[in-house]
Every structure is written in C-alpha cells, then in structure tokens.
Design a protein around this motif. Structure first.
Motif, short mmCIF file in Angstrom:
data_model
loop_
_atom_site.label_atom_id
_atom_site.label_comp_id
_atom_site.label_asym_id
_atom_site.label_seq_id
_atom_site.Cartn_x
_atom_site.Cartn_y
_atom_site.Cartn_z
N ILE A 1 57.24 5.76 -21.39
CA ILE A 1 57.99 5.65 -20.14
C ILE A 1 59.18 4.70 -20.29
CG2 ILE A 1 55.95 6.12 -18.73
CD1 ILE A 1 55.75 3.14 -18.15
N GLN A 2 59.24 3.96 -21.41
CA GLN A 2 60.29 2.96 -21.59
C GLN A 2 61.61 3.55 -22.04
OE1 GLN A 2 58.78 -0.06 -24.23
NE2 GLN A 2 56.96 -0.46 -22.96
N GLY A 3 61.61 4.80 -22.52
CA GLY A 3 62.88 5.38 -22.91
C GLY A 3 62.78 6.35 -24.06
N PRO A 4 63.93 6.92 -24.48
CA PRO A 4 63.97 7.94 -25.52
C PRO A 4 63.41 7.51 -26.86
CG PRO A 4 66.04 7.85 -24.30
CD PRO A 4 65.25 6.67 -23.88
N HIS A 5 63.64 6.23 -27.24
CA HIS A 5 63.17 5.78 -28.55
C HIS A 5 61.65 5.91 -28.65
CE1 HIS A 5 62.51 3.44 -32.16
NE2 HIS A 5 61.74 2.60 -31.48
N LYS A 6 60.93 5.43 -27.65
CA LYS A 6 59.48 5.53 -27.68
C LYS A 6 59.02 6.98 -27.65
CE LYS A 6 58.48 1.12 -27.68
NZ LYS A 6 57.74 0.49 -28.79
N ARG A 7 59.77 7.82 -26.94
CA ARG A 7 59.40 9.24 -26.90
C ARG A 7 59.57 9.87 -28.28
NH1 ARG A 7 60.49 12.34 -21.26
NH2 ARG A 7 59.77 10.71 -19.84
N ARG A 8 60.61 9.48 -29.00
CA ARG A 8 60.80 10.03 -30.34
C ARG A 8 59.67 9.64 -31.27
NH1 ARG A 8 66.35 8.89 -29.23
NH2 ARG A 8 66.18 6.84 -30.22
N VAL A 9 59.14 8.42 -31.10
CA VAL A 9 57.99 8.00 -31.90
C VAL A 9 56.81 8.91 -31.63
CG1 VAL A 9 56.33 6.15 -32.33
CG2 VAL A 9 58.75 5.61 -32.05
N TRP A 10 56.55 9.17 -30.35
CA TRP A 10 55.42 10.03 -29.99
C TRP A 10 55.65 11.46 -30.48
CZ3 TRP A 10 50.61 9.24 -28.74
CH2 TRP A 10 49.85 10.33 -28.32
N GLU A 11 56.87 11.96 -30.38
CA GLU A 11 57.18 13.30 -30.86
C GLU A 11 56.89 13.43 -32.35
OE1 GLU A 11 61.21 13.82 -29.76
OE2 GLU A 11 60.79 14.10 -27.62
N GLU A 12 57.22 12.37 -33.11
CA GLU A 12 56.94 12.41 -34.55
C GLU A 12 55.44 12.38 -34.82
OE1 GLU A 12 58.16 10.23 -38.76
OE2 GLU A 12 58.89 9.42 -36.85
N ILE A 13 54.70 11.63 -34.02
CA ILE A 13 53.24 11.61 -34.17
C ILE A 13 52.67 13.01 -33.94
CG2 ILE A 13 51.09 10.73 -33.19
CD1 ILE A 13 52.55 8.12 -32.59
#
Length: 401
Positions: A284-296
């Motif tokens: 929920i903090q922003g695109p960077h954290k979402r990209r980490v989850w997408e890679e996972i």
C-alpha cells in the motif's frame, strides 16, 4: 412467502424481533486485529496487487449454497514456570470459513495457513515413531539488489540437488537418516531478496554431533560450490547452519518457522528484514513495494515451497465421508452466496471474523440479522442499511474481471 424486511434505521427490528436478535450499540468502534481478521485483511490487499486471477477470486464464491462461518477453540504451547515442562493452554478462539472456493496458493495468507497447518499435522504424525536425533539445517545464498529472485531460486534448487545427491544422501543415510523435509523461506531487506531453505533431517537413532558434523561439512561444501557456479559468488558460511534439536517441541517450532506460519505475527527478522507477509502489507506504500511483490509472484510461480522424502509425509490424512472435516468447529452463522460475495468485495469479511473470534454476542447477532436479510432479499441497498453500525455503509467498488 418472504416476510417484509424493515431497516433498523426505520425503527426497531420489525418482523425479525422474534428471532432473538439484538440491536448493537450505535457508537463506532475502531477495527480490531484478531488472527483470522489479519489474514483476511491481507487477502483483501492481495486481491488489489496480484497478477494472478486465482488470488483475485480466492474465497469470493461459495462451493454450493451458503458460506459457513464458525468458531473453534485455539491452543498454544507454553513452558510451565514451576515444572519447566511444555503444556497446551487455551489461546482464545479462531474464526473459520468453509464452503468457499479457495486458491490454495502458498502466497495467499489464508490458504497458506490452512495448507501449512495440515502439512504440519501430517509431519508430526508421520515422524512420531522416529525417536532418534533430529538435525535442523539452514542454507542461504548471497543476495543483493541486482540478482533477480528467479535466478536465486533456480540456483538454490540446483544446489539442493547437488548437496543431497545420491552420494551425499547415502552419507546421511549411513548415519541412520530415515526422512527429511525442506521448506523455502523468504525475507526482504536492504540487500533485496533473501530466499533460504530450512530443512529437518530425522534419524532412526542417536547420532553423535561430531559424527554428523563431518557429513554436514561435505553437504555445506557441495551447496556452496553449486551456488558459486550459478551466481558467481559463494554464500557466507555464517548463513549455513546445522544444529541438533533439543526436543520435538523445538522441531515443531522450527517447522512452523520454515513454513512461514509465524511470519504473519513476527515484526521482522534480524538479518532478513521484512517477512513475506510484511512485504504484502507494505504494497500500500507505493509502486516500489508493489514491484517487489510482483517479482515474488512471478519468480515463485509453480515452484514447490515445501517438499519431503523418506518416512516424512506432508499429506494430511484423508477424512472419512461420514466424519466432519473440522469436528471442533462451533457453527456461528450461514451467509447466503450473493451476500457473501458482496461482503468479500466490500472488504467486510475481516471485521466479521474479528467479531466472531471475540465472541461479542451483540455484534454476532447483528451479523446474523444481515444474513437473514440476505436470504430475504437480493437488494444491495437494503444490505447496506443492515450493515452493522460500526462499519462504513458504502462497500468498495466491484473488482473488474
């Protein structure tokens, strides 16, 4: 003939008075965080950021008929201060949901807890006859922000096959190893992804530490050589660890850690940073954290998080047809199919389960009233009027498919 439905805002409970339902207090209460509600709240967050349709649809539809919400007594293991022995003590209640279609994914906080609990029970049952030594192993890889997670996981799979190859495996079996299991764990920190393996080796008899350490040194050497061939650098020897379990409680605690079952509650790990569920919550903090989850999600697709061999089984025992799957569950309420889907999309399920776990009769009665209304009408505006007073009246918008 369906009885008329009267909104509580219109005055009283109307025709539902004789159902024993009570009106909740009007003041709004801040959301609480109980075990089930935290998992289902994380599932709500997962639906927003996932790239997998199975995650978006998880628990949204019922299998046949209504969704069943229940409650069971939970226990935990504590050490008695007087005797020093571990004992099972009550640990409140846990809400359960059944008769809904789940995704069965290791990256789903709800499905992961269900699956790993069954595997943990199967692990204990299949190894209860093994009375020898148990060795707990940790194997890591060098990690930095430049190395893709998929490359790390590929390297780990190759290194495991090398470290536990036919020759290396025979060395362990020569010491009396009769079974093993291995689980992938994950954290994320300043140096990026940090995947690692936790493994448990079971022996038929007692094995001297100096004896099994010789084989462990060879296993660690094989692992490090393979990782170096794949990633170009060797893992830190401090990250490769093997120790003998003090007792079966220690084995269970290690297995819970290995299966990421405790990651929902931990505040982070000293060397690894955020657990996998903390990464999900931080999207929920922003695109960077979402990209980490997408890679996972991308890197772990169709990978096995937990595997076992020898006498160790991770398959839960089959339940007989005439036997209840969860005999200790106390039924609380049945929620009609359409109403359940509406509650899921609106993000109301975590609060429902929180109220069920805490056992507040006034609040549970109000949820029962909403369930009765859901049976009487499919008018969503009426459902909004019958939402408990401590919830927002407007559900979240429908998720486009």
């Amino acid at each position: 003939m369906v009885a008329p439905v009267v909104s509580p805002a219109a005055g009283g409970m109307g025709p539902l008075d004789n159902r024993g339902l009570t009106q909740p207090p009007s003041e709004k209460i801040a959301p609480t965080a109980t075990p089930a509600s935290r998992r289902w709240a994380l599932l709500d967050q997962l639906r927003k950021v996932t790239g997998r349709k199975s995650h978006r649809m998880c628990a949204r539809y019922t299998i046949d008929g209504a969704a069943e919400v229940g409650r069971r007594t939970a226990t935990k293991t504590e050490v008695c201060q007087k005797t020093g022995r571990r004992q099972e003590v009550d640990n409140g209640h846990r809400a359960t949901v059944s008769n809904v279609i789940m995704c069965d994914s290791a990256l789903c906080p709800v499905c992961n807890a269900r699956k790993r609990a069954g595997q943990l029970a199967a692990l204990a049952q299949s190894t209860e006859h093994v009375q020898g030594s148990v060795v707990l192993v940790t194997l890591t890889v060098p990690h930095d922000r430049k190395t893709p997670l998929a490359d790390m996981l590929d390297a780990m799979a190759k290194a495991w096959n090398s470290a536990m190859s036919a020759r290396a495996k025979r060395a362990w079996e020569g010491l009396g190893m009769v079974g093993w299991f291995r689980a992938l764990d994950y954290t994320h920190g300043e140096n990026g992804h940090h995947p690692h393996y936790h493994a448990v080796l079971y022996f038929a008899g007692e094995v001297d530490r100096q004896t099994w350490e010789r084989v462990w040194w060879d296993t660690r050497h094989r692992w490090s050589n393979s990782i170096e061939r794949s990633l170009g650098s060797r893992p830190n020897n401090k990250g490769q660890n093997a120790q003998e379990a003090q007792d079966r409680h220690a084995v269970r605690d290690y297995a819970i850690k290995a299966m990421a079952m405790d990651a929902l509650w931990s505040e982070g790990k000293d060397l690894g940073g955020q657990t996998i569920w903390q990464v999900l919550a931080s999207t929920i903090q922003g695109p960077h954290k979402r990209r980490v989850w997408e890679e996972i999600e991308s890197a772990t697709y169709r990978r096995r998080w937990v595997t076992a061999g020898g006498c160790v089984s991770l398959k839960p025992p089959e339940v007989e047809e005439d036997q209840d799957e969860e005999p200790d569950v106390e039924p609380v309420l049945s929620i009609p199919r359409d109403l359940w889907g509406w509650l899921v999309v609106g993000g109301f399920v975590p609060r429902l389960l929180s109220d069920v776990e805490r056992g507040n009769p006034t609040r549970v009665d109000r949820w029962r009233a909403l369930a009765v209304v859901g049976e009487a009408t499919d008018d969503r505006s009426t459902w909004r009027e019958w939402l408990p007073d401590w919830l927002p009246k407007q559900p979240k918008p429908e998720v486009t498919q």
